[in-house]
Design a protein around this motif. Sequence first.
Motif, PDB file in Angstrom:
ATOM      1  N   TRP A   1       0.828  -1.213   0.000  1.00 23.91           N
ATOM      2  CA  TRP A   1       0.000   0.000   0.000  1.00 23.91           C
ATOM      3  C   TRP A   1       0.858   1.258   0.000  1.00 23.91           C
ATOM      4  O   TRP A   1       0.602   2.194  -0.757  1.00 23.91           O
ATOM      5  CB  TRP A   1      -0.939   0.009   1.210  1.00 23.91           C
ATOM      6  CG  TRP A   1      -1.770   1.269   1.237  1.00 23.91           C
ATOM      7  CD1 TRP A   1      -2.871   1.532   0.471  1.00 23.91           C
ATOM      8  CD2 TRP A   1      -1.542   2.431   2.034  1.00 23.91           C
ATOM      9  NE1 TRP A   1      -3.342   2.798   0.744  1.00 23.91           N
ATOM     10  CE2 TRP A   1      -2.553   3.370   1.701  1.00 23.91           C
ATOM     11  CE3 TRP A   1      -0.593   2.772   2.992  1.00 23.91           C
ATOM     12  CZ2 TRP A   1      -2.640   4.621   2.299  1.00 23.91           C
ATOM     13  CZ3 TRP A   1      -0.670   4.023   3.602  1.00 23.91           C
ATOM     14  CH2 TRP A   1      -1.678   4.936   3.252  1.00 23.91           C
ATOM     15  N   ARG A   2       1.905   1.297   0.816  1.00 27.61           N
ATOM     16  CA  ARG A   2       2.732   2.499   0.888  1.00 27.61           C
ATOM     17  C   ARG A   2       3.479   2.743  -0.414  1.00 27.61           C
ATOM     18  O   ARG A   2       3.606   3.882  -0.863  1.00 27.61           O
ATOM     19  CB  ARG A   2       3.713   2.428   2.066  1.00 27.61           C
ATOM     20  CG  ARG A   2       3.035   2.581   3.415  1.00 27.61           C
ATOM     21  CD  ARG A   2       4.014   2.847   4.531  1.00 27.61           C
ATOM     22  NE  ARG A   2       4.718   4.112   4.377  1.00 27.61           N
ATOM     23  CZ  ARG A   2       5.433   4.687   5.343  1.00 27.61           C
ATOM     24  NH1 ARG A   2       5.525   4.100   6.527  1.00 27.61           N
ATOM     25  NH2 ARG A   2       6.058   5.829   5.140  1.00 27.61           N
ATOM     26  N   SER A   3       3.962   1.683  -1.035  1.00 26.99           N
ATOM     27  CA  SER A   3       4.646   1.861  -2.318  1.00 26.99           C
ATOM     28  C   SER A   3       3.667   2.326  -3.384  1.00 26.99           C
ATOM     29  O   SER A   3       3.982   3.211  -4.197  1.00 26.99           O
ATOM     30  CB  SER A   3       5.312   0.552  -2.747  1.00 26.99           C
ATOM     31  OG  SER A   3       6.420   0.263  -1.923  1.00 26.99           O
ATOM     32  N   ALA A   4       2.460   1.747  -3.386  1.00 24.84           N
ATOM     33  CA  ALA A   4       1.444   2.179  -4.343  1.00 24.84           C
ATOM     34  C   ALA A   4       1.089   3.643  -4.116  1.00 24.84           C
ATOM     35  O   ALA A   4       0.904   4.410  -5.076  1.00 24.84           O
ATOM     36  CB  ALA A   4       0.198   1.302  -4.206  1.00 24.84           C
ATOM     37  N   TRP A   5       0.988   4.044  -2.874  1.00 24.40           N
ATOM     38  CA  TRP A   5       0.702   5.438  -2.521  1.00 24.40           C
ATOM     39  C   TRP A   5       1.762   6.358  -3.117  1.00 24.40           C
ATOM     40  O   TRP A   5       1.455   7.371  -3.755  1.00 24.40           O
ATOM     41  CB  TRP A   5       0.640   5.554  -1.003  1.00 24.40           C
ATOM     42  CG  TRP A   5       0.240   6.906  -0.451  1.00 24.40           C
ATOM     43  CD1 TRP A   5      -0.382   7.916  -1.121  1.00 24.40           C
ATOM     44  CD2 TRP A   5       0.426   7.356   0.889  1.00 24.40           C
ATOM     45  NE1 TRP A   5      -0.598   8.984  -0.274  1.00 24.40           N
ATOM     46  CE2 TRP A   5      -0.114   8.660   0.967  1.00 24.40           C
ATOM     47  CE3 TRP A   5       0.997   6.787   2.033  1.00 24.40           C
ATOM     48  CZ2 TRP A   5      -0.091   9.410   2.147  1.00 24.40           C
ATOM     49  CZ3 TRP A   5       1.007   7.526   3.211  1.00 24.40           C
ATOM     50  CH2 TRP A   5       0.472   8.815   3.265  1.00 24.40           C
ATOM     51  N   ALA A   6       3.039   6.003  -2.932  1.00 21.85           N
ATOM     52  CA  ALA A   6       4.129   6.832  -3.446  1.00 21.85           C
ATOM     53  C   ALA A   6       4.104   6.893  -4.967  1.00 21.85           C
ATOM     54  O   ALA A   6       4.283   7.969  -5.567  1.00 21.85           O
ATOM     55  CB  ALA A   6       5.471   6.285  -2.966  1.00 21.85           C
ATOM     56  N   VAL A   7       3.893   5.747  -5.605  1.00 17.24           N
ATOM     57  CA  VAL A   7       3.884   5.708  -7.070  1.00 17.24           C
ATOM     58  C   VAL A   7       2.725   6.520  -7.629  1.00 17.24           C
ATOM     59  O   VAL A   7       2.887   7.296  -8.584  1.00 17.24           O
ATOM     60  CB  VAL A   7       3.810   4.240  -7.558  1.00 17.24           C
ATOM     61  CG1 VAL A   7       3.471   4.180  -9.047  1.00 17.24           C
ATOM     62  CG2 VAL A   7       5.131   3.531  -7.283  1.00 17.24           C
ATOM     63  N   LEU A   8       1.557   6.374  -7.034  1.00 17.65           N
ATOM     64  CA  LEU A   8       0.392   7.097  -7.528  1.00 17.65           C
ATOM     65  C   LEU A   8       0.531   8.606  -7.283  1.00 17.65           C
ATOM     66  O   LEU A   8       0.082   9.422  -8.104  1.00 17.65           O
ATOM     67  CB  LEU A   8      -0.877   6.558  -6.861  1.00 17.65           C
ATOM     68  CG  LEU A   8      -1.257   5.140  -7.304  1.00 17.65           C
ATOM     69  CD1 LEU A   8      -2.310   4.549  -6.377  1.00 17.65           C
ATOM     70  CD2 LEU A   8      -1.754   5.136  -8.746  1.00 17.65           C
TER      71      LEU A   8
END
Length: 311
Positions: free
Chosen positions: A241-248
């Motif tokens: 979730w945190r990586s997806a948050w950063a990428v988005l």
Amino acid sequence: MTFDRTALVAHARDSIARGSKSFGAASKLFDPAIRERAWLLYAWCRACDDLADGQEMGHGMTAVADPAERLATIRARTAAALAGEPSGDPAFDGFGIVARECAIPPVFADALIEGFALDTAAWRPRTEADLYQYCYHVAGAVGLMMALVMGVSPDDDATLDRACDLGLAFQLANIARDIVEDAGVGRFYVPSAWLDEQGIPIDRIADPAFRDRLAILARRLADRAAAYESSARAGTPALSWRSAWAVLAAAGIYGDIGREVARRGARAWDERVGTSKAAKLGWVARAGFQAIGRGRFEAKRSASLWTRPKA
């Protein structure tokens, strides 16, 4: 050889803070371990770019007098770093650490360096496919390395394709924003077939007399960037979730550059397009909600999109 990882991370943190406020803001959303590795990767990319273009932290690009020597230095320092040997530059030493920690294959690093080699050779794209190939070298390959930093398996071609797509989106937006600035130092990334279509002589691409026509091509670049940005979002279900948050967040922040270039039309190059602090914070908040519902992104990658070469 033992390296002081803490010192190298500190150097990399300073590099991203000075070189890219957009990526710096997005990187804070990663968990601490991935954040440090992202900084180390960024610092190497930044150092290579600055060395190749005679600039400092992405600013003040000039036509260098010794491009071949600079390219040789990039290759030599990167080879030393990947071999675990001192390179003489903390940004390269840091890349060696993250490459070993995340099993980044040398072929990905070589792909990025090949982009600098194309610039050294004063290469210019003829077709749209040529443009994507260049974007792959200078940005798509970085997306691939960043995916490995975030824990994506090197065998997960589907997710790696989406990571490459995000790199292409970023670079297409960059090209749209910097057409006039790049022309000033002899760099031309708009396909010559597109220029011919609009009747723009390549040696007059920065001429204000052609701004209306150039704006048509800039919008085309922005539209292509948006398509790759949309495709990249569908890779985020494979991330934490945190990586997806950063990428988005990064996708939205950087995507706004292409969207603003398109909105400004012929006035897009009157001043450099950027993203405000308020807009960055807005994307950080929005991306958090998008990350929660990331399973809803379209899973099937469009067959119309250019696909990276496979090793």
